[in-house]
Scaffold this motif. Sequence first.
Motif, PDB file in Angstrom:
ATOM      1  N   LEU A 185     -49.943  13.129  25.931  1.00  0.00           N
ATOM      2  CA  LEU A 185     -50.075  14.457  25.329  1.00  0.00           C
ATOM      3  C   LEU A 185     -49.096  14.614  24.171  1.00  0.00           C
ATOM      4  N   ASN A 186     -47.908  14.084  24.368  1.00  0.00           N
ATOM      5  CA  ASN A 186     -46.872  14.141  23.348  1.00  0.00           C
ATOM      6  C   ASN A 186     -47.373  13.474  22.058  1.00  0.00           C
ATOM      7  N   GLY A 187     -47.989  12.334  22.220  1.00  0.00           N
ATOM      8  CA  GLY A 187     -48.522  11.615  21.061  1.00  0.00           C
ATOM      9  C   GLY A 187     -49.681  12.352  20.414  1.00  0.00           C
ATOM     10  N   CYS A 188     -50.546  12.922  21.238  1.00  0.00           N
ATOM     11  CA  CYS A 188     -51.756  13.594  20.742  1.00  0.00           C
ATOM     12  C   CYS A 188     -51.464  14.913  20.050  1.00  0.00           C
ATOM     13  N   TYR A 189     -50.585  15.704  20.646  1.00  0.00           N
ATOM     14  CA  TYR A 189     -50.445  17.096  20.204  1.00  0.00           C
ATOM     15  C   TYR A 189     -49.073  17.453  19.628  1.00  0.00           C
ATOM     16  N   PHE A 190     -48.080  16.601  19.841  1.00  0.00           N
ATOM     17  CA  PHE A 190     -46.727  16.969  19.388  1.00  0.00           C
ATOM     18  C   PHE A 190     -46.121  15.880  18.490  1.00  0.00           C
ATOM     19  N   GLU A 246     -53.988  17.105  32.988  1.00  0.00           N
ATOM     20  CA  GLU A 246     -53.542  17.063  31.590  1.00  0.00           C
ATOM     21  C   GLU A 246     -53.388  18.483  31.032  1.00  0.00           C
ATOM     22  N   TYR A 247     -54.358  19.325  31.338  1.00  0.00           N
ATOM     23  CA  TYR A 247     -54.314  20.683  30.792  1.00  0.00           C
ATOM     24  C   TYR A 247     -53.126  21.472  31.343  1.00  0.00           C
ATOM     25  N   VAL A 248     -52.884  21.381  32.647  1.00  0.00           N
ATOM     26  CA  VAL A 248     -51.762  22.132  33.239  1.00  0.00           C
ATOM     27  C   VAL A 248     -50.437  21.637  32.634  1.00  0.00           C
ATOM     28  N   LEU A 249     -50.316  20.331  32.497  1.00  0.00           N
ATOM     29  CA  LEU A 249     -49.085  19.790  31.916  1.00  0.00           C
ATOM     30  C   LEU A 249     -48.958  20.216  30.452  1.00  0.00           C
ATOM     31  N   PHE A 250     -50.080  20.175  29.732  1.00  0.00           N
ATOM     32  CA  PHE A 250     -50.073  20.595  28.325  1.00  0.00           C
ATOM     33  C   PHE A 250     -49.612  22.049  28.206  1.00  0.00           C
ATOM     34  N   HIS A 251     -50.152  22.904  29.074  1.00  0.00           N
ATOM     35  CA  HIS A 251     -49.775  24.317  29.071  1.00  0.00           C
ATOM     36  C   HIS A 251     -48.261  24.472  29.261  1.00  0.00           C
ATOM     37  N   GLU A 252     -47.715  23.723  30.213  1.00  0.00           N
ATOM     38  CA  GLU A 252     -46.266  23.819  30.463  1.00  0.00           C
ATOM     39  C   GLU A 252     -45.462  23.249  29.292  1.00  0.00           C
ATOM     40  N   MET A 253     -46.004  22.225  28.648  1.00  0.00           N
ATOM     41  CA  MET A 253     -45.323  21.673  27.468  1.00  0.00           C
ATOM     42  C   MET A 253     -45.275  22.701  26.347  1.00  0.00           C
ATOM     43  N   LEU A 254     -46.308  23.533  26.271  1.00  0.00           N
ATOM     44  CA  LEU A 254     -46.305  24.588  25.254  1.00  0.00           C
ATOM     45  C   LEU A 254     -45.220  25.625  25.555  1.00  0.00           C
ATOM     46  N   HIS A 255     -44.916  25.811  26.835  1.00  0.00           N
ATOM     47  CA  HIS A 255     -43.816  26.729  27.174  1.00  0.00           C
ATOM     48  C   HIS A 255     -42.491  26.182  26.659  1.00  0.00           C
ATOM     49  N   LEU A 256     -42.385  24.866  26.640  1.00  0.00           N
ATOM     50  CA  LEU A 256     -41.191  24.227  26.113  1.00  0.00           C
ATOM     51  C   LEU A 256     -41.136  24.400  24.592  1.00  0.00           C
ATOM     52  N   ARG A 304     -39.792  44.178  26.318  1.00  0.00           N
ATOM     53  CA  ARG A 304     -40.985  43.380  26.656  1.00  0.00           C
ATOM     54  C   ARG A 304     -40.719  41.900  26.542  1.00  0.00           C
ATOM     55  N   ARG A 305     -41.214  41.166  27.509  1.00  0.00           N
ATOM     56  CA  ARG A 305     -41.099  39.718  27.491  1.00  0.00           C
ATOM     57  C   ARG A 305     -42.462  39.155  27.205  1.00  0.00           C
ATOM     58  N   CYS A 306     -42.562  38.384  26.140  1.00  0.00           N
ATOM     59  CA  CYS A 306     -43.858  37.795  25.841  1.00  0.00           C
ATOM     60  C   CYS A 306     -43.811  36.303  26.149  1.00  0.00           C
ATOM     61  N   VAL A 307     -44.536  35.918  27.196  1.00  0.00           N
ATOM     62  CA  VAL A 307     -44.504  34.531  27.650  1.00  0.00           C
ATOM     63  C   VAL A 307     -45.507  33.688  26.869  1.00  0.00           C
ATOM     64  N   HIS A 308     -46.722  34.229  26.756  1.00  0.00           N
ATOM     65  CA  HIS A 308     -47.756  33.510  26.002  1.00  0.00           C
ATOM     66  C   HIS A 308     -47.922  34.202  24.660  1.00  0.00           C
ATOM     67  N   THR A 309     -47.130  33.777  23.707  1.00  0.00           N
ATOM     68  CA  THR A 309     -47.122  34.398  22.386  1.00  0.00           C
ATOM     69  C   THR A 309     -48.395  34.030  21.638  1.00  0.00           C
ATOM     70  N   ARG A 310     -48.568  34.658  20.467  1.00  0.00           N
ATOM     71  CA  ARG A 310     -49.757  34.375  19.663  1.00  0.00           C
ATOM     72  C   ARG A 310     -49.776  32.890  19.275  1.00  0.00           C
ATOM     73  N   ASP A 311     -48.607  32.363  18.870  1.00  0.00           N
ATOM     74  CA  ASP A 311     -48.511  30.944  18.493  1.00  0.00           C
ATOM     75  C   ASP A 311     -48.849  30.037  19.673  1.00  0.00           C
ATOM     76  N   PHE A 312     -48.378  30.457  20.846  1.00  0.00           N
ATOM     77  CA  PHE A 312     -48.648  29.698  22.068  1.00  0.00           C
ATOM     78  C   PHE A 312     -50.158  29.588  22.271  1.00  0.00           C
ATOM     79  N   LYS A 313     -50.810  30.747  22.187  1.00  0.00           N
ATOM     80  CA  LYS A 313     -52.255  30.763  22.462  1.00  0.00           C
ATOM     81  C   LYS A 313     -53.034  29.958  21.425  1.00  0.00           C
ATOM     82  N   ALA A 314     -52.593  30.060  20.177  1.00  0.00           N
ATOM     83  CA  ALA A 314     -53.270  29.300  19.123  1.00  0.00           C
ATOM     84  C   ALA A 314     -53.121  27.801  19.392  1.00  0.00           C
ATOM     85  N   ALA A 315     -51.945  27.397  19.785  1.00  0.00           N
ATOM     86  CA  ALA A 315     -51.696  25.970  20.049  1.00  0.00           C
ATOM     87  C   ALA A 315     -52.502  25.508  21.256  1.00  0.00           C
ATOM     88  N   GLU A 316     -52.646  26.388  22.242  1.00  0.00           N
ATOM     89  CA  GLU A 316     -53.368  25.990  23.453  1.00  0.00           C
ATOM     90  C   GLU A 316     -54.835  25.696  23.139  1.00  0.00           C
TER      91      GLU A 316
END
Length: 243
Positions: free
Chosen positions: A135-140, A187-197, A207-219
């Motif tokens: 995933l790191n190679g593919c998306y990051f 893969e998807y669950v791990l990818f989601h957690e990697m986006l949190h990183l 307010r705490r925004c966990v899944h920000t707009r950028d997060f969702k776009a990247a997902e």
Amino acid sequence: MQLQSALFFETAEETFARVFSEWKPRTPAPLVRVKFCKFANANSFIRWDEAGLEVRITDVLEGAPAPILEALANILISKLVRRPVPKIHAERYRRYLNRKEMRRSLQLVKQVRGRKFVSGPQGACYNLEQIFEELNGCYFHGLMARPLLGWSRKPSRVMLGHYAPSHNAIILSKLLDRPAIPRLAVEYVLFHEMLHLRFPVEHRGARRCVHTRDFKAAEKQFASLRQAKEALKRLCSGSDNPD
Ligand SMILES: [Zn+2]
């Protein structure tokens, strides 16, 4: 002041040998071995036999100031010789362990080394390190530093994935480590957690925004996102989502 400076140049072995001779002045000094171990708590152990004095201490105390090690030596040796623990040492040691940063360190080792991390990245079916690197190679662009990766002890349905910033760790539910689970779902669950990183929690006022707009776009970049979500939906009844 001499005692003070002596304290600071002593090794842990020397401290224990000195404290031992203070408690048992007529006994020839035994050979002392002190080992700092990766315990999951603040426990310490002492043993005295023909081989000498063997001490095992949590590595959280490895950098502790000499007076703290001296206090611990007094506590352990007084117990060894079945005498009451002197209050001054008990107090000094307790106060040190109660300091905020010590409590934090101990909490951290408990979580990382304790029950939470019974299994490392290699599960029965899936290897999280391998998937992470793909995933790191593919998306990051391969640029994401690998956090601690592991499978939870219990197969939680409620929390399929979890990123703990304080431990820099991603933990996936053991529920996903089964042949019946498609690799895509893992893969998807791990990818989601990697986006949190990648996209930390944003604070806007209270307010705490966990899944920000950028997060969702990247997902949305995840290939076969829909299939992955459907596989997870079949696995978990209701509205369970990785978080
Ligand atoms: Zn999430």
